[in-house]
Design a protein around this motif. Structure first.
Motif, short mmCIF file in Angstrom:
data_model
loop_
_atom_site.label_atom_id
_atom_site.label_comp_id
_atom_site.label_asym_id
_atom_site.label_seq_id
_atom_site.Cartn_x
_atom_site.Cartn_y
_atom_site.Cartn_z
N LEU A 172 10.81 4.40 -11.66
CA LEU A 172 11.72 5.36 -12.67
C LEU A 172 11.06 6.54 -12.87
O LEU A 172 12.03 7.72 -12.95
N TRP A 173 9.87 6.64 -12.95
CA TRP A 173 9.26 7.91 -13.44
C TRP A 173 9.51 8.82 -12.10
O TRP A 173 9.65 9.90 -12.49
N ALA A 215 0.61 -1.30 0.02
CA ALA A 215 0.10 0.13 -0.07
C ALA A 215 0.72 1.38 0.05
O ALA A 215 1.98 1.11 0.27
N GLY A 216 0.28 2.27 -0.51
CA GLY A 216 0.84 3.65 -0.43
C GLY A 216 1.80 3.85 -1.72
O GLY A 216 1.93 2.89 -2.50
N PRO A 217 2.17 5.03 -1.88
CA PRO A 217 3.00 5.59 -2.88
C PRO A 217 4.47 5.11 -2.97
O PRO A 217 4.80 4.61 -2.07
N VAL A 218 5.12 5.30 -4.06
CA VAL A 218 6.55 5.38 -4.16
C VAL A 218 6.98 6.65 -4.16
O VAL A 218 6.61 7.59 -4.68
N VAL A 219 8.02 7.04 -3.19
CA VAL A 219 8.54 8.24 -3.02
C VAL A 219 10.03 8.21 -3.36
O VAL A 219 10.87 7.36 -3.10
N ALA A 220 10.54 9.09 -4.37
CA ALA A 220 11.64 9.23 -4.72
C ALA A 220 12.28 10.53 -4.37
O ALA A 220 11.54 11.68 -4.14
N ASP A 275 19.11 0.28 -13.21
CA ASP A 275 18.49 0.97 -14.20
C ASP A 275 18.77 2.36 -14.10
O ASP A 275 18.68 3.05 -13.20
N ARG A 276 19.37 3.03 -15.31
CA ARG A 276 19.68 4.35 -15.55
C ARG A 276 18.48 5.14 -15.79
O ARG A 276 17.54 4.61 -16.39
N ARG A 299 -1.13 1.32 -12.88
CA ARG A 299 -1.35 1.50 -14.45
C ARG A 299 -0.09 1.09 -15.05
O ARG A 299 0.09 0.48 -16.23
N ASP A 300 1.21 1.37 -14.40
CA ASP A 300 2.71 1.56 -15.30
C ASP A 300 3.23 0.35 -14.67
O ASP A 300 4.20 -0.29 -15.37
N ASN A 301 3.06 -0.50 -13.46
CA ASN A 301 3.85 -1.25 -12.80
C ASN A 301 4.79 -0.58 -11.97
O ASN A 301 5.19 0.70 -12.19
N ILE A 302 5.25 -1.34 -10.92
CA ILE A 302 6.03 -0.78 -9.74
C ILE A 302 7.51 0.04 -10.34
O ILE A 302 8.11 0.67 -9.97
N LEU A 303 8.21 -0.78 -11.22
CA LEU A 303 9.36 -0.37 -11.83
C LEU A 303 9.22 0.69 -12.70
O LEU A 303 10.00 1.76 -12.28
#
Length: 282
Positions: A143-144, A80-85, A166-167, A135-139
């Motif tokens: 990267l986005w 759950a929750g977002p990915v934070v970069a 991944d670059r 929508r995009d998948n976790i990877l």
């Protein structure tokens, strides 16, 4: 019978013979001893932890390449929750002491360093919502968010270090470093910023969704979270295509909905053939 006593005496300078070990006196676990020693040594080696350094950034500075940023994300694994970069450009003259991989630090240590990093470095954060992950998948979502964090820096870097394989598709040079949060100091700083930011977001979501324990496990698949998911069903913040969430969604017959972090993009189509009379509203 007369024995030749000289045969018993070794010649001068000859090495002394070492008496063979008494096999009967050897301990029963003699064969196991080397294994125990090897295991002990292996444990000692694994305990040696090398802190991340500013060496790679400083090498680029000597070549005239500056600014140099490090970026990392937090939250790929949770249900759950977002990915934070986060992206960080450290000031070479004001680097806070104690920066390390966020996973090696306590929550209090991360909070303390978070404040120091934000006070002395250039910092930016980007969030990939649960809707984007679905929508995009976790990877791709990760990267986005990493790329968005780099673009959002106050000063655009000339070189970027990113944690992982991944670059990023950035305008400047990008170097992927596996295990970078434990090697490159700028990446380690970014890992702290990303982790603290996401933890705070999950604590806020815990107030919106009581009973799931987001404030404790931050959305990871610990037994307490899986039990709550099974009893209560998924929330709008759960990632729909992660297996435990999909199973709970099927059990509770819950339809996917938008979460609080989702951004709706509206496309406006303009008919260029029509003419607008500017004086019509006068």
């Amino acid at each position: 019978m007369i024995r030749d006593q000289s045969a018993k005496k070794p010649a001068k300078g000859a090495p002394k013979k070492v008496a063979p070990e008494n096999k009967k006196a050897a301990p029963k676990n003699e064969k196991a001893a080397p294994k125990k020693i090897a295991k002990a040594l292996a444990g000692t080696k694994s305990a040696i932890i090398v802190a991340p350094s500013f060496r790679r950034e400083r090498a680029l500075i000597k070549r005239g390449v500056w600014p140099v940023a490090g970026c990392d994300e937090a939250g790929r694994g949770p249900l759950a929750g977002p990915v934070v970069a986060a992206a960080v450009i450290l000031d070479p003259d004001r680097i806070p002491r104690g920066i390390d991989d966020s996973k090696r630090l306590t929550a209090e240590g991360r909070e303390r360093l978070f404040d120091k990093i934000c006070a002395t470095a250039q910092v930016s954060v980007a969030v990939a919502s649960r809707a984007r992950i679905d929508r995009d998948n976790i990877l791709r979502a990760s990267l986005w968010a990493l790329k968005r964090a780099v673009v959002a820096l106050p000063e655009q870097p000339r070189h970027v270090f990113v944690d992982g394989r991944d670059r990023l598709d950035t305008a400047c040079d990008c170097e992927a470093v596996i295990g970078g949060d434990g090697i490159v100091l700028s990446i380690a700083a970014a890992s702290i910023v990303a982790k603290v930011t996401r933890d705070r977001l999950m604590c806020a979501l815990a107030q919106d969704c009581p009973g799931y324990g987001f404030e404790q496990h931050k959305g990871y698949a610990v037994p307490e979270h899986l039990d709550a998911l099974n009893r209560l069903g998924p929330t709008v913040h759960h990632r729909s295509f992660f297996a435990p969430v999909a199973a709970a969604r099927a059990k509770h017959m819950v339809e996917p909905v938008q979460d609080l972090f989702a951004v709706t993009e509206i496309e406006l189509q303009v008919d260029t053939s029509s003419e607008i009379d500017a004086s019509a509203n006068l």
